[in-house]
Design an enzyme around this catalytic site. Structure first.
Site, PDB file in Angstrom:
ATOM      1  N   GLU A 261       0.892  -1.176   0.000  1.00 51.79           N
ATOM      2  CA  GLU A 261       0.000   0.000   0.000  1.00 51.79           C
ATOM      3  C   GLU A 261       0.916   1.209   0.000  1.00 51.79           C
ATOM      4  OE1 GLU A 261      -1.668   3.113   1.474  1.00 51.79           O
ATOM      5  OE2 GLU A 261      -2.381   1.916   3.171  1.00 51.79           O
ATOM      6  N   CYS A 295      -2.072   8.661   2.972  1.00 50.43           N
ATOM      7  CA  CYS A 295      -1.900   8.311   1.558  1.00 50.43           C
ATOM      8  C   CYS A 295      -3.157   8.599   0.750  1.00 50.43           C
ATOM      9  CB  CYS A 295      -1.554   6.834   1.426  1.00 50.43           C
ATOM     10  SG  CYS A 295      -0.055   6.420   2.295  1.00 50.43           S
TER      11      CYS A 295
HETATM   12  C1  SIN Z   1      -2.833   5.552   4.808  1.00 49.64           C
HETATM   13  O1  SIN Z   1      -2.627   6.744   4.747  1.00 49.64           O
HETATM   14  O2  SIN Z   1      -2.007   4.769   4.349  1.00 49.64           O
HETATM   15  C2  SIN Z   1      -4.054   4.949   5.438  1.00 49.64           C
HETATM   16  C3  SIN Z   1      -5.209   5.867   5.470  1.00 49.64           C
HETATM   17  C4  SIN Z   1      -6.458   5.205   6.006  1.00 49.64           C
HETATM   18  O3  SIN Z   1      -6.465   4.041   6.432  1.00 49.64           O
HETATM   19  O4  SIN Z   1      -7.497   5.855   5.980  1.00 49.64           O
END
Ligand code: SIN
Length: 487
Positions: A261, A295
């Site tokens: 991810e 992310c």
């Molecule tokens: C992430 O920023 O990798 C995860 C964000 C989320 O789980 O909402």
């Protein structure tokens, strides 16, 4: 003793220890590394600095614990996860404070993350009992075909600093539910929350060696050791695209299974038929969550020409009113950036945009320490670096578009493909655009993507694999096909 003694109470004497094979002990090197508060720079704790030697011992412990753990019934594994879930929920406040200290996120978001992270544990406790296989009509009368699911084995998890709790549980819970054992390497910026989770797992009766935690200041060395160890059958990583690609290359010789991810560059499309106030709410909720350091944070806001100026005006008024501060202050809505490199990147990207013609509508300046003012830029263009790179900070650049086709083309003009968002009241347009966007997730008139019930993950250079949902356990399972003859 730390000034934050009360908030470290979950880790009595354990901040400086690893959790390997059911024992709390110093790193083999005897070294520690310091963890600081991003909000003030204050020293928080010293944490055991693991090396590949500790990784080897952790993998050995996980390998030894695996046969007994996988031999438990699904209901027994589920019970251990339910007990861990209850322990996490019962310690919401200390976990949230710990997370705010080490990550800088505001306390309300940390409390939300405890609930979010705990939900993965409860969900996969339930899913453990639903690891169904298949029976398949055989091609001849004397055969029967059955497919079963089996745990892949020792699994490694490398987790990021922006979600010190939820990214741990989103990986560890499905692995444990499937019958795997885990070696966890938390981010060097935020290892204390992960260690606290291990304390609670121990209290909940998760057996020795089933979960092992190896904090380290040497992320590259630990990653390399995990990939090189043939006993590690699965690696799940959340973090940057550059590191994900390196891990993938390092996993190739052992054909270690991977879930990645990685980075994002989320577009946020506002069409002229959208309800503007909910669109502004959504942009703020997604852009400024965790100070813009997720992310799936909105990275590029595209607004159709007819509503562009009205949207920018409303967005800027709301952003100007956001209150920055130490996350332990209940009134703070936006915290500091994680470290000086992150602040420098934000400053560089804003300077680049301004030098190419963007205007600062609000913010646009550092505010001391690791704080950067919540910022709105207008007249952003595709040539600017912030159109192509993940800002990972509290900066909202607004671009103008005229047609639906232009909006989709601009949104897809990135190597990333994690999250995308669109606001429109036209149901046909919602379907068309959502299907055309090149991303693993699309928020339509809603930005709340993260939930234990839905598959989280990306396409293109944002990685592959899905976490959460009924698909989340598949990453930790092998399908085995059994062909019975002579029936
Ligand atoms: C992430 O920023 O990798 C995860 C964000 C989320 O789980 O909402």
């Amino acid at each position: 003793m730390s000034d934050f003694h009360d908030d470290l109470a979950l880790l009595p004497g354990r901040g400086a220890q690893t959790w390997i094979g059911g024992a709390w002990r110093a790193a083999h090197s005897g070294r520690t590394f310091a963890v600081h508060r991003p909000a003030t720079g204050a020293h928080l704790a010293d944490v055991a600095d693991c090396t590949p030697h500790d990784v080897d011992e952790a993998v050995t412990a996980a390998q030894q614990a695996w046969p007994a753990w996988r031999a438990r019934t699904a209901a027994q594994r589920a019970q251990a996860l339910h007990d861990w879930h209850a322990a996490i929920v019962a310690h919401t406040e200390p976990l949230a404070r710990l997370m705010t200290h080490e990550s800088g996120k505001v306390i309300a978001e940390s409390r939300g993350e405890v609930a979010y992270g705990a939900a993965f544990v409860a969900w996969f406790a339930e899913e453990a009992r639903r690891a169904y296989g298949d029976t398949i009509p055989a091609p001849s009368a004397d055969r029967r075909i059955v497919v079963i699911r089996q745990p892949v084995g020792v699994s490694a998890a490398i987790t990021p600093w922006n979600f010190p709790l939820a990214m741990v549980t989103r990986k560890v819970a499905p692995a444990l539910a499937a019958g795997c054992t885990v070696v966890l390497k938390p981010a060097a910026e935020t290892p204390l929350t992960a260690l606290a989770l291990a304390v609670l797992a121990e209290r909940a009766g998760v057996p020795a060696g089933v979960l092992n935690v190896v904090p380290s200041s040497d992320a590259a060395g630990i990653g390399e050791a995990l990939c090189a160890d043939v006993r590690v059958r699965k690696l799940s990583f959340t973090g940057s695209t550059a590191v994900g690609k390196r891990l993938m290359a390092q996993c190739a010789p052992n054909l270690t299974r991977l879930s990645l991810e990685l980075g994002g560059n989320a577009p946020f499309l506002v069409f002229d038929d959208a309800d503007l106030d909910p669109a502004v709410d959504g942009a703020i909720a997604s852009k400024f969550r965790n100070t813009g350091q997720t992310c799936v944070c909105v990275n590029r806001i595209y607004v159709q020409a007819a509503v562009h100026d009205a949207f920018v005006e409303r967005l800027a008024a709301r952003v100007a009113a956001l209150r920055s501060g130490d996350g332990l202050d209940e009134r703070a809505q936006v915290g500091p950036l994680i470290h000086a490199r992150a602040l420098e990147k934000v400053q560089t990207l804003v300077a680049d945009a301004v030098s190419q013609g963007a205007s600062v509508v609000t913010g646009g300046e550092a505010r001391g320490g690791l704080f950067y003012a919540p910022t709105v830029l207008r007249d952003a263009t595709p040539a600017m670096r912030l159109a192509k790179e993940e800002v990972f900070g509290p900066v909202a650049p607004v671009f103008r578009f005229h047609t639906e086709a232009e909006a989709v083309a601009m949104a897809n003009a990135t190597e990333y493909g994690l999250a995308a968002y669109l606001y429109s009241r036209d149901i046909g347009r919602c379907w068309r655009v959502a299907e055309a966007l090149e991303s693993g997730m699309v928020g339509i008139n809603d930005v709340r993507l993260g939930t234990e019930v839905a598959p989280f993950g990306g396409v293109k250079h944002s990685g592959f694999g899905r976490e959460g949902s009924r698909h989340g356990m598949e990453a930790y399972e092998e399908l085995k096909y059994l062909n019975f003859g002579g029936i």
